[in-house]
Design an enzyme around this catalytic site. Sequence first.
Site, PDB file in Angstrom:
ATOM      1  N   ASP A  39      -2.746   0.768   7.703  1.00 51.40           N
ATOM      2  CA  ASP A  39      -1.509   1.543   7.512  1.00 51.40           C
ATOM      3  C   ASP A  39      -0.423   1.112   8.507  1.00 51.40           C
ATOM      4  OD1 ASP A  39      -2.811   3.008   5.511  1.00 51.40           O
ATOM      5  OD2 ASP A  39      -3.479   4.546   6.920  1.00 51.40           O
TER       6      ASP A  39
ATOM      7  N   SER B 206       5.139   6.597   2.149  1.00 54.32           N
ATOM      8  CA  SER B 206       5.670   5.286   2.542  1.00 54.32           C
ATOM      9  C   SER B 206       5.006   4.210   1.700  1.00 54.32           C
ATOM     10  CB  SER B 206       5.341   4.989   4.009  1.00 54.32           C
ATOM     11  OG  SER B 206       5.816   5.992   4.855  1.00 54.32           O
TER      12      SER B 206
ATOM     13  N   HIS C 244       1.120   5.078   1.141  1.00 55.21           N
ATOM     14  CA  HIS C 244       0.481   5.967   2.114  1.00 55.21           C
ATOM     15  C   HIS C 244       1.236   7.288   2.161  1.00 55.21           C
ATOM     16  CE1 HIS C 244      -1.986   7.120   5.472  1.00 55.21           C
ATOM     17  NE2 HIS C 244      -0.890   7.566   6.064  1.00 55.21           N
TER      18      HIS C 244
ATOM     19  N   ASN D 138       0.840  -1.190   0.000  1.00 56.32           N
ATOM     20  CA  ASN D 138       0.000   0.000   0.000  1.00 56.32           C
ATOM     21  C   ASN D 138       0.878   1.244   0.000  1.00 56.32           C
ATOM     22  OD1 ASN D 138      -2.470   1.551   0.342  1.00 56.32           O
ATOM     23  ND2 ASN D 138      -1.840   1.871   2.476  1.00 56.32           N
TER      24      ASN D 138
HETATM   25  C1  GRF Z   1      -1.840   8.761  -3.019  1.00 55.24           C
HETATM   26  O1  GRF Z   1      -1.492   9.932  -2.377  1.00 55.24           O
HETATM   27  C2  GRF Z   1      -1.574   7.586  -2.127  1.00 55.24           C
HETATM   28  O2  GRF Z   1      -0.509   7.795  -1.245  1.00 55.24           O
HETATM   29  C3  GRF Z   1      -2.854   7.468  -1.355  1.00 55.24           C
HETATM   30  O3  GRF Z   1      -3.868   7.829  -2.269  1.00 55.24           O
HETATM   31  C4  GRF Z   1      -3.332   8.679  -3.277  1.00 55.24           C
HETATM   32  C5  GRF Z   1      -3.665   8.073  -4.593  1.00 55.24           C
HETATM   33  O4  GRF Z   1      -3.443   8.910  -5.657  1.00 55.24           O
HETATM   34  N1  GRF Z   1      -3.021   6.155  -0.812  1.00 55.24           N
HETATM   35  P1  GRF Z   1      -3.725   8.426  -7.149  1.00 55.24           P
HETATM   36  O5  GRF Z   1      -5.159   7.926  -7.214  1.00 55.24           O
HETATM   37  O6  GRF Z   1      -2.743   7.351  -7.492  1.00 55.24           O
HETATM   38  O7  GRF Z   1      -3.542   9.658  -7.986  1.00 55.24           O
END
Ligand code: GRF
Length: 223
Positions: free
Chosen positions: A149, A140, A113, A111
């Site tokens: 998370d 991360s 984050h 994932n």
């Molecule tokens: C990213 O900031 C990621 O860290 C978080 O959600 C956002 C996704 O952005 N989990 P995208 O849909 O890939 O533009």
Amino acid sequence: MKLPPLPVAVLISGTGSNLATLIRARDEGRLDIDLRMVISNRAKAPGLDHARNGGVPITVINAETAGGGGKQDEEIAACLEACGAELVVLAGYMRILGAEIAERFAGRMINLHPSLLPKYPGLDTYSQVLATSDTEHGSSIHFVTAELDGGPVISQVRIPILDDDDPQSLAARLGPNEHRLLVATVELFVHRRVKMHPEGVSLDGKRLQRPLLLDDDDTFTLE
Ligand code: GRF
């Protein structure tokens, strides 16, 4: 011996800029991945256009498709197994997966984050960090476990917080850095270099004491 391209599935809910980054890296020959499937819980997620343009199959799985019950995770797991994904990337997938699917895909699901975990799990990390005296923020990539998370962190990228930052400006500056982090981290999986263990993460068989830190030149430093 050359390894076959890594079969990857990506789960999204929104804009899919990270998905687009993976597609571009694949198309430019920078990442030896075989994008087998994009799963979205939203039929109208704008990011699905990236999958369509990139020729990646799409499956929408949500409460309606799963018949209303708590069967979404089961459908997702079946779809992931059927497409043969060896790595599953949660890239802006805004739904919490249950413990069962996290355990089933332990070590093969990661994932993204937008914080320097373990700081600021959950939502709106930009407002969270701006309410503190922190001078850095970042993203991360961690293995997914049953704890939200909370799985072992593989890699991070850091950016400075500027005096006049607001959540939007911070997010805008983090985005491209998060994309670099994603490509560099998936590359480690392509070469089967990174693994999850009960006690954390290993790289080339050696346990990491801390997350890998991405440099400006897209290589990792072991801090
Ligand atoms: C990213 O900031 C990621 O860290 C978080 O959600 C956002 C996704 O952005 N989990 P995208 O849909 O890939 O533009």
